[in-house]
Enzyme design. Structure first.
Site, PDB file in Angstrom:
ATOM      1  CE  LYS A  97      -7.988   2.763   6.985  1.00 44.45           C
ATOM      2  NZ  LYS A  97      -9.028   2.386   6.006  1.00 44.45           N
ATOM      3  NE  ARG A 121     -14.487   4.403  10.681  1.00 40.22           N
ATOM      4  CZ  ARG A 121     -13.468   3.621  11.058  1.00 40.22           C
ATOM      5  NH1 ARG A 121     -12.293   3.701  10.435  1.00 40.22           N
ATOM      6  NH2 ARG A 121     -13.614   2.760  12.051  1.00 40.22           N
TER       7      ARG A 121
END
Length: 275
Positions: free
Chosen positions: A221, A255
């Site tokens: 991210k 995840r």
């Protein structure tokens, strides 16, 4: 700490790894890579061979400014992917990454075992009732607004306190519909500045007050690559560092885009954490 997936109890006391498999043309890291069935199955097989406990299928990018996708188009992306994966790897536990109840229903009817909703029901008032009817575990994430507006809503007096209050209300709502298995996701990168993401990670263990399984999704991210001044493609090392920190904070599910590295991370952490 267990969840029921298709009648099989999954123990989340030992951290599990969820592989991300997007069938979208515009996801921030893997957009367009798995549009063909051959590429999809190759990636699913690779993730399973590397030790993925779950594979999360997404058909609608949630990155800021992502293109609108109709419900029918989203269903048309995810249902064939689910069907194909289960034909070739029938024991796979799939989750469907969607905020739309009709997509969730179609995906679970096609064989998905979990619903993963970035909006915790806020973007579709039918979602919680649908999940309850489907009798599957429900991952609810924290976000304000929607993917187009969320970054304008990143104001908090006390971010952890607000997340605990948010999840307390959302879990109570889910229970009122009869949803048994709830997993919470603090939503790194969603309605949070870079600094807020790191404050949240620093204090993530406080979310254990909710006594629910905790999913952490930090993989590649912007909180990693923007802070380091690199590209998403170069952020695997940073992802592994933050995943390790997440394990110290009580993460039950990681995840990730990169399953092998996450599985190794979990195995090494478990060795260090042995009593």
């Amino acid at each position: 700490m267990t969840i029921n997936c298709k009648g099989k109890l999954i123990d989340l006391t030992a951290t599990k790894v969820m592989g991300i498999l997007n069938v979208t043309p515009d996801s921030f890291f893997d957009g367009g890579r798995y549009g063909s069935e051959k590429a999809l199955l190759a990636q699913a097989g690779k993730m399973l061979a590397e030790g993925a406990d779950f594979i999360d299928i997404g058909g609608y990018s949630s990155k800021p400014g992502a293109e609108f996708v109709s419900e029918s188009e989203e269903i048309g992306r995810v249902v064939p992917a689910i069907t194909s994966i289960l034909q070739h790897f029938p024991e796979t536990l799939l989750s469907i990454d969607t905020f739309r109840s009709k997509v969730a229903k179609a995906a679970v009817e096609a064989g998905a075992a979990i619903v993963n909703d970035i909006s915790a029901g806020n973007l579709d008032p039918e979602m919680m009732q649908t999940v309850a009817n489907l009798k599957v575990p429900y991952i609810m994430m924290h976000m304000k607004g929607d993917p187009k507006t969320m970054q304008q809503l990143a104001q908090y007096e006390n971010i952890i306190k607000e997340l605990i209050f948010y999840f307390s209300e959302k879990v109570a709502e889910a229970r009122s519909f009869g949803i048994n298995d709830v997993i919470i996701d603090p939503g790194f990168g969603f309605a949070k500045t870079l600094e807020q993401n790191y404050e949240l990670l620093q204090k993530t263990e406080l979310l254990q007050l909710l006594q629910l399984p905790l999913l952490i999704g930090i993989s590649r991210k912007s909180m990693i690559y923007k802070h380091l001044g690199i590209k998403p493609e170069e952020s695997l090392n940073g992802t592994t560092v933050l995943n390790t920190i997440a394990l110290t904070k009580g993460a039950n599910i990681l995840r990730v885009h990169d399953v092998k590295e996450a599985v190794e991370c979990v195995k090494l952490f478990q060795m260090v954490s042995k009593p």
